[in-house]
Scaffold this active site. Structure first.
Site, PDB file in Angstrom:
ATOM      1  N   SER A 193     -26.734  11.556  34.925  1.00  0.00           N
ATOM      2  CA  SER A 193     -26.953  10.421  34.025  1.00  0.00           C
ATOM      3  C   SER A 193     -27.015  10.947  32.596  1.00  0.00           C
ATOM      4  O   SER A 193     -27.406  12.091  32.370  1.00  0.00           O
ATOM      5  CB  SER A 193     -28.274   9.731  34.362  1.00  0.00           C
ATOM      6  OG  SER A 193     -28.642   8.805  33.359  1.00  0.00           O
ATOM      7  N   TYR A 232     -37.123  10.620  35.849  1.00  0.00           N
ATOM      8  CA  TYR A 232     -35.691  10.320  36.000  1.00  0.00           C
ATOM      9  C   TYR A 232     -34.868  11.288  35.149  1.00  0.00           C
ATOM     10  O   TYR A 232     -33.911  11.894  35.633  1.00  0.00           O
ATOM     11  CB  TYR A 232     -35.424   8.874  35.586  1.00  0.00           C
ATOM     12  CG  TYR A 232     -33.995   8.443  35.781  1.00  0.00           C
ATOM     13  CD1 TYR A 232     -33.548   7.995  37.020  1.00  0.00           C
ATOM     14  CD2 TYR A 232     -33.085   8.467  34.727  1.00  0.00           C
ATOM     15  CE1 TYR A 232     -32.237   7.589  37.212  1.00  0.00           C
ATOM     16  CE2 TYR A 232     -31.773   8.066  34.905  1.00  0.00           C
ATOM     17  CZ  TYR A 232     -31.359   7.620  36.148  1.00  0.00           C
ATOM     18  OH  TYR A 232     -30.049   7.227  36.327  1.00  0.00           O
TER      19      TYR A 232
END
Length: 194
Positions: A49, A62
């Site tokens: 990501s 995350y």
């Protein structure tokens, strides 16, 4: 942030990616291949990501797990290329999905996804307010998996975000420490940050 939320996020993202690479490599190493072609035919493509590449785009667990995936891909690629296996990753930007619906509209339904799409459209650097799609991500994965088109691409993290991480537009996602979206997205029980 409590430790259990940290471990849960890392378990799903990082540990899950490690296990996929490990067990895919075991199966791929056993399969026959044409050594004389000079083409690395097998490929593993992991999902990272832009949150793992640039600070402030996602909650700590995350972002850390996605950054760890990028480094794991590089290490695994260096090891597995000798077994005719390429390992790469893609780092998507914000794409209208249920996760982005939760992040930007606190709603994973079709309405929340549409609200997220509208928000993303107002920040995209692309002409005609074009927003990325799940198909854009799938095409990037298919490219990296292709033994014809990407046989010389290894240990790479392909960013698929319309240039946003390079300053192509204003902030697409609110800074996680200033917004409430990180809480419902990761179930931190009303707590954000360290």
């Amino acid at each position: 942030m409590d430790y259990e939320s940290w471990r849960k996020t890392n378990s799903v993202h990082f540990d899950g990616t490690f296990l996929v690479i490990k067990h895919s490599a075991i199966v791929m190493k056993r399969a026959p291949w044409q050594q004389d072609t000079g083409v690395v035919q097998r490929a593993i493509v992991c999902l990272a990501s832009i949150g793992g590449m640039k600070g402030g785009l996602a909650p700590h667990p995350y972002s850390a797990s996605k950054a760890a995936i990028i480094q794991l891909v590089k290490n695994a690629a260096a090891e597995l290329v000798h077994s005719n296996i390429r390992v790469n990753a893609i780092a998507p930007g914000a794409i209208p999905t249920s996760m982005t619906g939760i992040a930007l509209a606190s709603d994973a339904s079709a309405d929340g996804i549409e609200k997220a799409r509208e928000h993303l459209a107002s920040h995209t650097p692309m002409p005609n307010r074009r927003v990325g799609s799940t198909e854009d991500i799938a095409h990037a994965i298919m490219f990296l998996a292709s033994p014809v088109r990407a046989s010389y691409v290894n240990a790479h993290c392909m960013v698929v975000d319309a240039g946003i991480t390079e300053g192509g537009a204003g902030p697409v996602m609110p800074h996680f420490s200033q917004e409430s979206w990180a809480v419902p997205m990761y179930g931190a029980m009303g707590k954000r940050g360290v």
